[in-house]
Design an enzyme around this catalytic site. Structure first.
Site, PDB file in Angstrom:
ATOM      1  N   SER A   1      -1.342   8.518  -3.746  1.00  0.00           N
ATOM      2  CA  SER A   1      -2.748   8.661  -3.377  1.00  0.00           C
ATOM      3  C   SER A   1      -2.945   9.851  -2.432  1.00  0.00           C
ATOM      4  O   SER A   1      -2.695  10.991  -2.806  1.00  0.00           O
ATOM      5  CB  SER A   1      -3.252   7.343  -2.779  1.00  0.00           C
ATOM      6  OG  SER A   1      -4.647   7.312  -2.703  1.00  0.00           O
TER       7      SER A   1
ATOM      8  N   ASP B   1      -6.936   1.322 -11.987  1.00  0.00           N
ATOM      9  CA  ASP B   1      -7.100   1.760 -10.603  1.00  0.00           C
ATOM     10  C   ASP B   1      -8.590   1.887 -10.290  1.00  0.00           C
ATOM     11  O   ASP B   1      -9.310   2.640 -10.965  1.00  0.00           O
ATOM     12  CB  ASP B   1      -6.410   3.124 -10.437  1.00  0.00           C
ATOM     13  CG  ASP B   1      -6.271   3.562  -8.990  1.00  0.00           C
ATOM     14  OD1 ASP B   1      -7.226   3.358  -8.212  1.00  0.00           O
ATOM     15  OD2 ASP B   1      -5.224   4.121  -8.652  1.00  0.00           O
TER      16      ASP B   1
ATOM     17  N   HIS C   1      -3.903   0.315  -8.061  1.00  0.00           N
ATOM     18  CA  HIS C   1      -3.557   1.320  -7.055  1.00  0.00           C
ATOM     19  C   HIS C   1      -2.514   0.809  -6.051  1.00  0.00           C
ATOM     20  O   HIS C   1      -2.183   1.507  -5.101  1.00  0.00           O
ATOM     21  CB  HIS C   1      -4.836   1.720  -6.301  1.00  0.00           C
ATOM     22  CG  HIS C   1      -4.753   3.022  -5.557  1.00  0.00           C
ATOM     23  ND1 HIS C   1      -4.660   4.238  -6.191  1.00  0.00           N
ATOM     24  CD2 HIS C   1      -4.770   3.302  -4.224  1.00  0.00           C
ATOM     25  CE1 HIS C   1      -4.618   5.201  -5.297  1.00  0.00           C
ATOM     26  NE2 HIS C   1      -4.673   4.670  -4.089  1.00  0.00           N
TER      27      HIS C   1
END
Length: 278
Positions: A147, A223, A256
């Site tokens: 991320s 996600d 995620h």
């Protein structure tokens, strides 16, 4: 350097350490896993940069990297995501900025410029500490992250292709200068002139001529941040235009979280190890 803890795992040693950083002006905590092969001499180094709200501990506790790191004989270094402590500017009600959200850049705006210098901290200060204190072959380094950390890994690799032999990412923020959750942070850290943001934006760096041998990216299709913050297709388009090989794996049904990351962690470490063995 202070040793906070050590534990044997998969034949190697997982340690957590703290030191006083001259770059951030704060104590900084980081973790290092040293595989058993290091008993016979220096081994390659793989840097892992964590995402928003995380510290060194998230991947250490949930990333499941030690078995693969031991199998391939690779040191794993996991820095913190930002400076922390009393007197460090923060927005405690904003998880996308401040503590846990340093974005791996060197801030230029007050009051953040004195402490939020995670780019220089990792590329310069922590690198020197790892070289001095651990059995690390600094001529063989790779970098990856998740991320916000994927964003950091991509930008550091693009700016230092002579140092990093490999780079991969899990669900990276590919173009932070236009993403909902990173634009406000870049403005606070770097100012309103968006030209200054390009140095910390993978898509912009590629457009501006930076190159890297190849990238690996894994992205979950479930996600929740896929279409607003991450947008891997922007990186794919930039790499295609620049002739940079990109393996983009869209993982059906994955989100995620570290459930996603831990599933494909061994694949990434093997991918890095094959390049660091050259």
């Amino acid at each position: 350097m202070e040793t906070i803890s050590t534990a044997k795992s998969h034949g190697g040693v997982q340690g957590v350490y703290r030191h006083q950083s001259a770059v951030t002006g704060t104590p900084m905590t980081f973790a290092v896993f040293v595989p058993p092969q290091a008993a016979n001499g220096p081994v390659p180094v793989l840097w892992y940069l964590s995402g928003l709200t995380c510290s060194h501990a998230n991947v250490m506790e949930k990333g499941e990297y030690r078995a693969a790191a031991s199998a391939h004989g690779v040191i794993i270094v996991t820095p913190d995501t930002s400076p922390r402590g009393e007197g460090v500017p923060d927005e405690k009600d904003n998880w996308q900025f401040g503590s846990g959200a340093g974005f791996y850049l060197d801030a230029t705006q007050e009051p953040y410029a004195a402490n939020y210098r995670m780019y220089s901290y990792i590329v310069e200060e922590l690198t020197a500490l790892i070289a001095a204190e651990f059995p690390a072959d600094m001529s063989r380094q790779g970098i990856f992250g998740h991320s916000m950390g994927g964003h950091g890994a991509l930008t550091m690799a693009l700016k230092h292709p002579d140092r990093f032999a490999s780079c991969s990412a899990f669900a990276p923020i590919t173009e932070p200068s236009s993403a909902d959750w990173s634009r406000p942070a870049l403005e606070k850290y770097l100012g309103v002139d968006q030209a200054a943001w390009r140095a910390y934006d993978a898509v912009a760096l590629i457009a501006d001529g930076r190159r890297f041998p190849d990238f690996l990216v894994d992205q979950g299709t479930a996600d929740p941040f896929l279409n607003t913050g991450l947008r891997p297709q922007l990186l794919a388009d930039a790499c295609q235009k620049a002739g940079i090989p990109l393996t983009l794996n869209l993982r059906e049904g994955y989100d995620h979280s570290y459930f996603f990351i831990s599933t494909f962690m061994a694949d990434h470490i093997a991918w890095h190890a094959s390049r660091l063995a050259r």
